[in-house]
Design a protein around this motif. Structure first.
Motif, PDB file in Angstrom:
ATOM      1  N   THR A 432      -2.867  -9.703  36.551  1.00 58.75           N
ATOM      2  CA  THR A 432      -1.863  -8.947  35.803  1.00 58.75           C
ATOM      3  C   THR A 432      -2.170  -7.466  35.952  1.00 58.75           C
ATOM      4  OG1 THR A 432      -3.114  -9.041  33.732  1.00 58.75           O
ATOM      5  CG2 THR A 432      -1.511 -10.801  34.143  1.00 58.75           C
ATOM      6  N   PHE A 433      -1.152  -6.636  35.748  1.00 58.42           N
ATOM      7  CA  PHE A 433      -1.288  -5.213  35.994  1.00 58.42           C
ATOM      8  C   PHE A 433      -1.156  -4.435  34.686  1.00 58.42           C
ATOM      9  CE2 PHE A 433      -0.090  -7.039  39.985  1.00 58.42           C
ATOM     10  CZ  PHE A 433      -0.777  -6.304  40.937  1.00 58.42           C
ATOM     11  N   ARG A 434      -2.021  -3.431  34.528  1.00 57.91           N
ATOM     12  CA  ARG A 434      -1.982  -2.551  33.371  1.00 57.91           C
ATOM     13  C   ARG A 434      -1.660  -1.133  33.824  1.00 57.91           C
ATOM     14  NH1 ARG A 434      -5.835   0.694  31.269  1.00 57.91           N
ATOM     15  NH2 ARG A 434      -7.568  -0.388  32.281  1.00 57.91           N
ATOM     16  N   LEU A 435      -0.713  -0.510  33.128  1.00 57.46           N
ATOM     17  CA  LEU A 435      -0.322   0.854  33.445  1.00 57.46           C
ATOM     18  C   LEU A 435      -1.446   1.817  33.081  1.00 57.46           C
ATOM     19  CD1 LEU A 435       2.239   2.361  34.483  1.00 57.46           C
ATOM     20  CD2 LEU A 435       2.834   2.721  32.082  1.00 57.46           C
ATOM     21  N   LEU A 436      -1.877   2.618  34.032  1.00 59.20           N
ATOM     22  CA  LEU A 436      -2.948   3.584  33.801  1.00 59.20           C
ATOM     23  C   LEU A 436      -2.367   4.921  33.364  1.00 59.20           C
ATOM     24  CD1 LEU A 436      -5.517   3.110  36.698  1.00 59.20           C
ATOM     25  CD2 LEU A 436      -5.576   2.160  34.401  1.00 59.20           C
ATOM     26  N   ARG A 437      -3.095   5.591  32.487  1.00 63.92           N
ATOM     27  CA  ARG A 437      -2.680   6.923  32.061  1.00 63.92           C
ATOM     28  C   ARG A 437      -3.810   7.933  32.280  1.00 63.92           C
ATOM     29  NH1 ARG A 437       0.252   3.904  27.999  1.00 63.92           N
ATOM     30  NH2 ARG A 437       2.485   4.267  28.224  1.00 63.92           N
ATOM     31  N   GLU A 438      -4.811   7.879  31.443  1.00 59.91           N
ATOM     32  CA  GLU A 438      -5.837   8.913  31.474  1.00 59.91           C
ATOM     33  C   GLU A 438      -6.537   8.985  32.824  1.00 59.91           C
ATOM     34  OE1 GLU A 438      -6.389  11.239  29.327  1.00 59.91           O
ATOM     35  OE2 GLU A 438      -4.841  10.461  27.989  1.00 59.91           O
TER      36      GLU A 438
END
Length: 575
Positions: A432-438
């Motif tokens: 599964t994929f998680r949206l990266l921010r920092e």
């Protein structure tokens, strides 16, 4: 009738299983814990000076909106990656607004990496300053002389440049027989292209994706009656072109006999990959507003479009989407290649999971967490890469609208500030994929009209960097700075052909499991990546074994390979 029933049953099965995927609302975006920055923008530091110019004069001509590609390859053969950036030109204005056009030429640019790591503009001396209205670029050694060659797709005449060595190129479009399918008019609009050996004869063939029959006299407006950029539905679709390599430095148009001419579509993205694992390369085309095409190699010089029957033509709802960028990669480490496409705003980007040879694909976009975050954006360039070196492939996407919206930046002049959007990065967390921010803020906070994107290890430090080509904006270069992890880069050379073996499949076996990549360059949107196979190995610091399946089917094993290095494997030297 039997064929129709079979198609219907298969489509029902695909839609049923895909629609049973976890809904987007159930895959919650989770904020990443504080960690190191994984991407840093370094174009100025590296001396990369390039702005993609449309050459537009305010008429909002459709080609201006589609942007240009980028290629990463060793143009001067000094061992590091150089950058080739495709631009527009004044060509579209030559009759109507010649008096107003800038005297400064707009051409594609070749930037060579120097010993100090900075890039210098070598366009004039290289011969690669193509002045056509540029769209895409493909790189491959078509004449097996050890020098990479460059194909440039244009609105108007395409061009083939033969590498002579040392960063020098000559235009061989006519002598190589690459101009036979072109009529040299603005209507002849090519987009992406890919070099791949479709007949396993040792010579690279060339697949050219074509977009629409563009007519400058057709204008479009938005719902408010304002002049707006057209979309592909305003024009007639094209058929693609397959150029067969004759082995003597020339090509022949084999589109008709190969069966490519039977289907039209507004084609943009293309990738060559052995989808059914039979040892023969297939071709997948992302179409803009039309069903996608999956040309399955029949191993006799012909292809059949099995995109519908294999579940990769439309999304889970049975709707065709605005395909732009395309990726074929093994995201779940099961040794077969999944497909990922970028799409228009209010459509999700789409992830087709490969269910195995002979089975087909399933739209798993929502289930893997790639649906919700992509819906507000229009995606173009995209690439798979192991950003955190943990052993599975992550995703990067560059975005940019095609219809005006609220301005998100003051850094761009009108009208381009109305089309600019931020980019996306997803981390693969075991399927599964998680949206990266920092971790990726340097990339995701950049608001541009993003188009072409390519990846490669620019600084030879073991991780993959990014180069983005954006409309009327400076080219962006992002240096990867991942968390600690081991890695391995593999290039596959066939000494018999004196070139890199595009299409070779490379599998690395380590204590952490198995990973598979293909030596290939053509994917993303209009772009050409560093084709070497790159593997993140996480904490696996001991020796690994490598299995290579060469393009003609021969398999060789290379054992006892140390990690944390770039390795060249040569056909005939394995067991």
């Amino acid at each position: 009738m039997g064929v129709r029933v079979r198609l219907s049953l298969l489509l029902v099965f695909v839609l049923f299983t895909a629609c049973g995927s976890e809904p987007a609302s159930e895959v919650e975006e989770r904020e990443a814990p504080p960690s190191a920055v994984w991407l840093v923008e370094v174009a100025d530091e590296l001396g990369v000076e390039f702005v993609h110019r449309t050459g537009g004069g305010g008429d909002l001509l459709f080609p201006e909106m589609m942007g240009g590609g980028v290629a990463l390859f060793d143009a001067d053969e000094d061992g590091d990656l150089d950058i080739y950036l495709v631009s527009g030109s004044h060509e579209l204005r030559r009759n109507r607004e010649a008096s107003e056009a800038s005297t400064e030429p707009i051409v594609n640019r070749l930037l060579l990496r120097g010993e100090d790591g900075r890039y210098i503009d070598a366009t004039e001396s290289s011969g690669l300053g193509d002045g056509g209205y540029g769209t895409g670029v493909a790189v491959g050694d078509f004449d097996n002389d050890g020098h990479e060659d460059v194909f440039v797709a244009n609105v108007g005449p395409d061009r083939l440049y033969r590498g002579l060595g040392g960063g020098i190129y000559e235009d061989v479009t006519h002598s190589a027989g690459v101009d036979g399918y072109q009529d040299d008019s603005e209507e002849d609009w090519s987009s992406s292209a890919a070099f791949c050996d479709v007949d396993r004869d040792g010579d690279l063939d060339l697949y050219v994706v074509r977009y629409v029959v563009w007519d400058r006299e057709i204008g479009c407006t938005d719902s408010a009656g304002r002049r707006e950029y057209c979309g592909p539905d305003s024009f007639e679709d094209r058929t693609d072109v397959l150029l067969g390599n004759q082995g003597d430095g020339t090509f022949r148009d084999v589109s008709s006999e190969a069966g490519i001419e039977v289907v039209t579509g507004a084609g943009l993205g293309v990738v060559c990959e052995d989808i059914d694992d039979d040892g023969w390369v297939d071709i997948y085309v992302a179409n803009d507003g039309d069903p996608n095409q999956l040309w399955m190699n029949q191993r006799n010089g012909t292809f059949v479009d099995d995109a519908l029957i294999m579940g990769a033509s439309v999304n889970a709802a049975g709707v065709h989407e605005a395909g732009m960028g395309v990726v074929a990669a093994d995201f779940d480490n099961d040794a077969d290649f999944d497909l990922f496409l970028t799409h228009l705003r209010d459509e999700t980007n789409t992830f087709y999971r490969n269910l195995g040879p002979g089975v087909g694909f399933e739209d798993n976009t929502a289930r893997v967490g790639l649906a919700a975050a992509s819906t507000p954006y229009t995606g173009f360039g995209t690439a798979p890469l192991d950003l955190d070196l943990d052993g599975d492939l992550d995703l990067v996407i560059t975005n940019g609208r095609v219809l005006r919206g609220e301005p998100l930046t003051e850094a761009l002049p009108e009208p381009w500030n109305l089309y600019a959007e931020p980019n996306l990065v997803y981390r693969n967390e075991g399927g599964t994929f998680r949206l990266l921010r920092e971790e990726a803020r340097s990339f995701t906070d950049r608001i541009d009209v993003g188009r072409g994107l390519a990846v490669g290890d620019l600084d030879a430090d073991g991780d993959l960097d990014l180069v983005v080509n954006a409309i009327e904006s400076p080219a962006r270069v992002y240096r990867a700075t991942p968390p600690p992890g081991h890695w391995l880069s593999i290039d596959a050379i066939d000494p018999r052909l004196d070139r890199r073996a595009l299409g070779a499949r490379v599998t690395v076996f380590s204590g952490a499991g198995r990973q598979t990549r293909t030596i290939q360059s053509a994917m993303s949107y209009l772009s050409s990546n560093d084709p070497r196979a790159h593997f993140g190995l996480g904490a696996q610091g001991s020796e690994v074994s490598v299995l290579v399946r060469w393009p003609d089917g021969l398999e060789e094993t290379f054992v006892g390979i140390d990690v944390d290095q770039a390795v060249i494997v040569r056909r005939g030297e394995g067991s």
